[in-house]
Design an enzyme around this catalytic site. Structure first.
Site, PDB file in Angstrom:
ATOM      1  N   GLY A 276      41.179  33.217  42.345  1.00 34.20           N
ATOM      2  CA  GLY A 276      42.587  33.553  42.500  1.00 34.20           C
ATOM      3  C   GLY A 276      43.162  34.367  41.364  1.00 34.20           C
ATOM      4  O   GLY A 276      42.465  35.056  40.635  1.00 34.20           O
ATOM      5  N   SER A 277      44.440  34.244  41.227  1.00 34.77           N
ATOM      6  CA  SER A 277      45.224  35.130  40.354  1.00 34.77           C
ATOM      7  C   SER A 277      44.984  34.889  38.866  1.00 34.77           C
ATOM      8  O   SER A 277      44.642  33.793  38.439  1.00 34.77           O
ATOM      9  CB  SER A 277      46.695  34.924  40.688  1.00 34.77           C
ATOM     10  OG  SER A 277      47.493  35.070  39.552  1.00 34.77           O
ATOM     11  N   THR A 278      45.246  35.939  38.078  1.00 31.51           N
ATOM     12  CA  THR A 278      45.112  35.796  36.629  1.00 31.51           C
ATOM     13  C   THR A 278      46.205  34.905  36.050  1.00 31.51           C
ATOM     14  O   THR A 278      46.141  34.525  34.888  1.00 31.51           O
ATOM     15  CB  THR A 278      45.160  37.166  35.929  1.00 31.51           C
ATOM     16  OG1 THR A 278      46.378  37.807  36.281  1.00 31.51           O
ATOM     17  CG2 THR A 278      43.990  38.025  36.347  1.00 31.51           C
TER      18      THR A 278
END
Lengths: 414, 134
Positions: B62-64
């Site tokens: 997923g996202s940073t």
């Protein structure tokens, strides 16, 4: 081992405080675990997450405040991603003052460090124009994929901390998409249907991202497709949301594959092959609807941030019309675009119709718990993914379908 | 104590009880930074808390934004005592360095298959080692 510059050694010795030191340590650790000995000089960077109050919390803001108080300055042009508030209209949106003040502290730290306060995932609309082959470091997956694919620039899906390190030192570990050999196509996608709207491009990306995951897709079509900036922005953002794609090529169009098709088509592995027709595209629209009824609270357009051209298009569709009293319509843009839109009257057209043109933020990064939306209609597959994760009933449609829903106050069959 | 050598990602030592998952975990959107509990509905660790555990997982996803969730977990004192991954990505690396969570990866076997819940492990982030206490 990486050859450090004198400046990096200074930072590691603690001369600029603990935060700068940690940034360089992280960059070195990333290089170490990826067996990388070289750093690339970056032309510019875009930083983000650490300053998003809804993501990094006060912890992130404090980190930036401490970093700024060391006196260190960014060494390369440093663009910025969205924050958790509209810097000018937060009060109108109903964000509590204390929340806004904390967020503004972070923006103040950015300013002190010398950042460009464009606050957008599309820094390209505010002056970030990478050259073909140029090394950059972007802290947003939509920015990375567009920069890499459309411009042929080179960035990895970077942690914001690596982008901050790059802003401070001017260098980034040289691996992954900074290297030629990792930019070759790995999947051939044949698009056997005309893509009729930005929504179709988003749907295509949503579908392909899930399949190719992190690999590099190459798109090809015997149909003449409208490969506009906005359409390619949407394609990239969707690919980067359901997959972790950092780069795509479009046969004969995007610069790398246009310049050197032999290199970018051939890979060490035989390219996997996929055919996409109108049925696949329609299936995605059908899939992307979790609304239990037809009631609409919130219509959201602008993930990634709209260009001035898209804002004009929306303004023309809304001109003289009025959205339903029970619906909130937001169109999110960089502040540079909001300014342009108000000079051309497009901002006013959208606002007079009852919509809100918000900037410096977006529905994914605003503290959505302050709003009581139960559902959202959006033209962005990326926003669809994130907003459904937040628990909203979500539906995906074209810009026209979204605006019709905002006017009617209902989401229906088409 | 039986010890195994992997790779050091983040320094520090910790001893604690294993919490293992075979599914990649996204900290952003998946873990509540206030209490360290997993909020991702489809995840096998849903409603289970990572606080004070030796978290054993394949990789993050997923996202940073996950980097900062890890740092906030640490700040709120609800972070795992240590993390063992199969392979560590940028997102986790940056988070565990600033959050000071001892982390190792690249053990000579798949830790998500080898280690079991309620085992007690000693993780040495400096050396990249893990030992089985019991």
């Amino acid at each position: 081992m990486v050859n450090l510059t004198n400046y990096e050694n200074k930072i590691l010795s603690g001369e600029f405080g603990n935060e700068a030191k940690q940034l360089v340590e992280i960059a070195l650790k990333i290089a170490e675990i990826n067996n990388v000995n070289e750093f690339a000089e970056v032309a510019h960077v875009m930083i983000g997450n650490t300053c998003m109050l809804s993501v990094a919390g006060e912890t992130g803001i404090e980190f930036l405040v401490k970093l700024a108080s060391s006196g260190i300055k960014f060494r390369v042009p440093t663009y910025t991603n969205v924050t958790s508030i509209d810097l000018e209209r937060w009060e109108e949106l109903g964000i509590p003052k204390s929340y806004a003040e904390t967020q503004l502290k972070g923006v103040g730290a950015w300013k002190g460090l010398g950042a460009i306060i464009n606050c957008s995932c599309m820094p390209f609309f505010s002056g970030a124009i990478p050259r073909f082959g140029e090394h950059v470091a972007y802290a947003d997956t939509s920015t990375v994929i567009f920069g890499n694919s459309y411009f042929g620039a080179r960035s990895n899906r970077e942690s914001d901390l690596v982008c901050l390190a790059a802003a401070v030192t001017g260098r980034v570990p040289k691996f992954g998409y900074h290297l030629d050999e990792n930019r070759k196509g790995q999947y051939l996608i044949e698009v056997q249907t005309p893509l009729k709207s930005e929504g179709d491009f988003g749907a295509l990306g949503y579908h392909i991202g899930k399949i190719v995951k992190e690999k590099v897709p190459v798109f090809k079509s015997t149909y003449e497709q409208n490969l506009s900036v906005q359409n390619l922005i949407q394609l990239g953002a969707s690919l980067a949301s359901t997959g972790t794609v950092s780069l795509f090529h479009w046969d004969n169009i995007t610069p790398e594959i246009k310049q050197n098709p032999d290199y970018y088509y051939q890979t060490n592995e035989i390219m996997d092959n996929l055919v996409i027709g109108s049925k696949e595209i329609k299936n995605i629209y059908d899939q992307l609807n979790t609304l239990k009824g037809t009631q609409v609270d919130f219509v959201y357009i602008g993930c990634p941030h709209c260009s001035i051209e898209k804002v004009k298009y929306i303004a023309n569709l809304l001109n003289g019309k009025r959205i339903n009293d029970n619906v909130e319509l937001w169109v999110s843009v960089p502040s540079s675009v909001r300014l342009l839109a108000s000079k051309s009257g497009d901002f006013q057209k959208i606002e007079q119709a009852g919509g809100k043109v918000i900037s410096d933020t977006c529905a994914v990064i605003l503290p959505m718990n302050y709003f009581e939306f139960k559902n959202v209609i959006t033209d962005s597959a990326k926003a669809y993914v994130y907003l459904s994760d937040f628990g909203l009933e979500t539906a995906y449609g074209t810009i026209e379908q979204c605006l019709q829903a905002a006017i009617r106050g209902r989401w229906g069959t088409w | 104590m039986v010890k195994f050598k992997g790779r050091s990602i983040s320094k520090g030592t910790a001893e604690g009880e294993v919490l293992v998952t075979r599914q990649p975990l996204s900290f952003f959107g998946g873990v509540n930074p206030e209490n360290g509990c997993v909020v991702e509905k489809d995840h096998e660790l849903y409603n289970i808390c990572v606080a004070d555990k030796i978290l054993v997982m394949p990789t993050s996803k997923g996202s940073t934004g996950s980097t900062w969730i890890l740092i906030r977990l640490s700040e709120n004192k609800v972070a795992p005592k240590a993390i063992i991954t199969v392979e560590t990505d940028v997102i986790v690396t940056a988070g565990v360095i600033i959050g000071q969570i001892p982390t190792i990866d690249q053990l000579p076997f798949d830790p998500t298959q080898r280690f079991k819940n309620s085992q007690i492990l000693m993780v040495n982030g400096d050396k990249g080692e893990v030992g089985i206490v019991r």
